[in-house]
Design an enzyme around this catalytic site. Structure first.
Site, short mmCIF file in Angstrom:
data_model
loop_
_atom_site.label_atom_id
_atom_site.label_comp_id
_atom_site.label_asym_id
_atom_site.label_seq_id
_atom_site.Cartn_x
_atom_site.Cartn_y
_atom_site.Cartn_z
N ASP A 53 14.98 21.61 35.95
CA ASP A 53 15.35 21.93 37.32
C ASP A 53 14.07 22.36 38.03
O ASP A 53 13.03 22.54 37.38
CB ASP A 53 16.40 23.05 37.30
CG ASP A 53 16.87 23.44 38.69
OD1 ASP A 53 16.92 22.57 39.56
OD2 ASP A 53 17.18 24.63 38.89
N ASP A 55 13.89 24.86 41.26
CA ASP A 55 13.92 26.25 41.73
C ASP A 55 14.22 27.21 40.58
O ASP A 55 15.20 27.05 39.85
CB ASP A 55 14.97 26.43 42.83
CG ASP A 55 14.67 25.57 44.04
OD1 ASP A 55 13.63 25.79 44.66
OD2 ASP A 55 15.48 24.67 44.36
#
Length: 502
Positions: A53, A55
């Site tokens: 991912d 963030d």
């Protein structure tokens, strides 16, 4: 033995005999905040493909970001939802909430729930004020939340579920804003519908993302909001040097990711990744088979070409995991995916697709540092000792002993509150209630094979390292507290043995 004499005896016994041996022993085995912890046995030698991912996985943000989100959402409430302008007096408090809390949408209550659906009393907040235990018990007919009232699989309040669980790090400003607006309405005796408030705050927080308010602010002052972490590049470079394939799947937009990755990794960041997918709309990405991929060109324009292959150096938008698997062939336990959101990032991958999963839990580092302090170790050692004393001594039914037991129960409650305050004054630890794991930890244990504070922890391990979960004794495999306290090294005399003590 007089009541005060007995109580003093046990406390002095702890200080003179147990404490000098137990605490140094514990402190000589400090927990490593940069370690990787395993819920499931996994060897990195089996991992050929690493996914990430964006963030709070590849990139971390400064404390300024949550203030930005809070302020922007608060202003949207005022300007677009016509909330009173007076709520501007409330500022973001980074020390109010923790991740993993539940929110009762209909009662407007924020609370901490354990792995068995029990509310931790003393952690239920209406607005910014704690709700008395008696009131909580009256509202819920005890402290247990039935399954049908709990949040759904992804932590949402839907299909009759009255609870919403906040699992995202980005949700910290949302919880705080909800509590602040609730506080304003309550303090000013304004009648309001809690369900509407919840929806309006949720929509305002969503719009800070959807309307690009957050993305534009970060891109305009990237050094203020992004914590530069050269170790992110070091992790990626290490994996590349060992011939590992890598991919990125994020819900964030293309230009935002590009600028952030150039800042923390370098202009050549795309060379490290075999596939890059933006605006993936997780968790729908893992379940919706209908959405095709679209290529994004250098100017951020979406192209209409049919995608037959996911090419290195290109950026793709949307798509779905089933098409991803078809185009890459990256299936099963040779894939390890890292993310910070236990539901949106990890749950479907481990349950439906057999990928290995790694959870990034930034709070882990600070909690372990607290657990390594002498004050915390002293408090927990005495708390556990008190629990053992209560378990063992409850068989004594004489009035004198019962008075001592009641005092110990009171002291145990005070010690529990002290323990909670080590982590967060309102809600305590992310991982524990008083004795039980939190609901957050229960889900973490189920959906993450390994977990760590940041990706940089990978630098401490060789690429063929095997993670072995520690064998956790089951309750029936452990000796009782009375056995531990009254036999062996830390033998505590029976009350009747001390009857002459004055």
């Amino acid at each position: 033995m007089r009541r005060e004499g007995r109580k003093t005896y046990w406390y002095n016994f702890f200080l003179s005999l147990l404490f000098p041996e137990l605490v140094p022993s514990i402190m000589s085995n400090m927990l490593n905040p940069d370690a990787i912890f395993s819920n499931n046995e996994m060897s990195l030698s089996d991992i050929e493909i690493y996914g990430f991912d964006y963030d709070y996985t590849l990139v971390f943000y400064s404390k300024h970001l949550h203030t930005l989100i809070f302020n922007a959402a608060r202003d949207l409430l005022i300007n677009e939802h016509r909330y009173p302008a007076e709520i501007r007096k409330y500022d973001y408090d980074p020390n109010f909430a923790i991740r993993g809390l539940h929110y009762d949408v209909h009662r407007a209550l924020l609370m901490k729930i354990d792995a068995f659906h029990y509310i931790q009393l003393g952690t239920v907040y209406r607005g910014l004020s704690v709700v008395p235990d008696e009131e909580v018990i009256a509202m819920y007919d005890g402290s247990h939340v039935p399954l049908e009232q709990m949040s759904d699989f992804y932590g949402k309040s839907s299909h009759g579920n009255t609870m919403k669980q906040f699992m995202d790090i980005f949700s910290l400003p949302e919880m705080t804003l909800l509590s602040c607006v609730n506080e304003y309405f309550l303090k000013n005796n304004i009648d309001y519908e809690p369900v509407h408030l919840y929806k309006d705050v949720k929509d305002s927080i969503r719009d800070v993302h959807i309307k690009g308010i957050m993305y534009r602010a970060i891109e305009a002052d990237i050094e203020k909001y992004i914590c530069y972490a050269e170790q992110t590049r070091a992790v990626l470079a290490k994996l590349a040097d060992h011939g590992k394939k890598m991919f990125l799947i994020t819900n964030s937009p293309s230009s935002f990711v590009d600028k952030g990755m150039k800042f923390i990794v370098g202009k050549d960041w795309r060379d490290l990744f075999d596939v890059v997918i933006v605006q993936a709309d997780k968790p729908n990405f893992f379940n919706d088979k209908r959405r095709p991929f679209r290529k994004v060109n250098e100017r951020g324009v979406l192209l209409w070409d049919k995608i037959h292959k996911l090419q290195k150096g290109q950026i793709y938008k949307q798509g779905n995991l089933y098409e991803f698997l078809k185009l890459t062939g990256w299936r099963g336990s040779k894939v390890l995916y890292f993310g910070d959101h236990i539901y949106s990032d990890l749950a479907d991958l481990t349950l439906k697709h057999g990928w290995r999963t790694g959870a990034i839990i930034p709070e882990l580092r600070s909690e372990i540092k607290i657990m390594n302090t002498e004050k915390y170790i002293q408090t927990m050692t005495w708390l556990q000792t008190l629990t053992g004393l209560l378990e063992h001594m409850q068989v004594h039914r004489d009035p004198d002993s019962q008075m001592i037991l009641e005092e110990w129960k009171k002291e145990r409650k005070e010690m529990r509150e002290m323990n909670r305050n080590f982590f967060n004054a309102q809600f305590g630890s992310l991982f524990r209630t008083d004795e039980n794991p939190t609901y957050f930890l229960r889900r973490l244990s189920r959906f993450a094979d390994i977990y760590m504070a940041s990706l940089s922890c990978l630098l401490n391990y060789e690429p063929d390292y095997t993670f072995y979960p520690r064998r956790t004794p089951l309750q029936h495999e452990l000796p009782g507290w009375s056995d531990q306290l009254c036999t062996g090294t830390f033998r505590i005399p029976f009350l009747q043995e001390t009857v002459q003590i004055k």
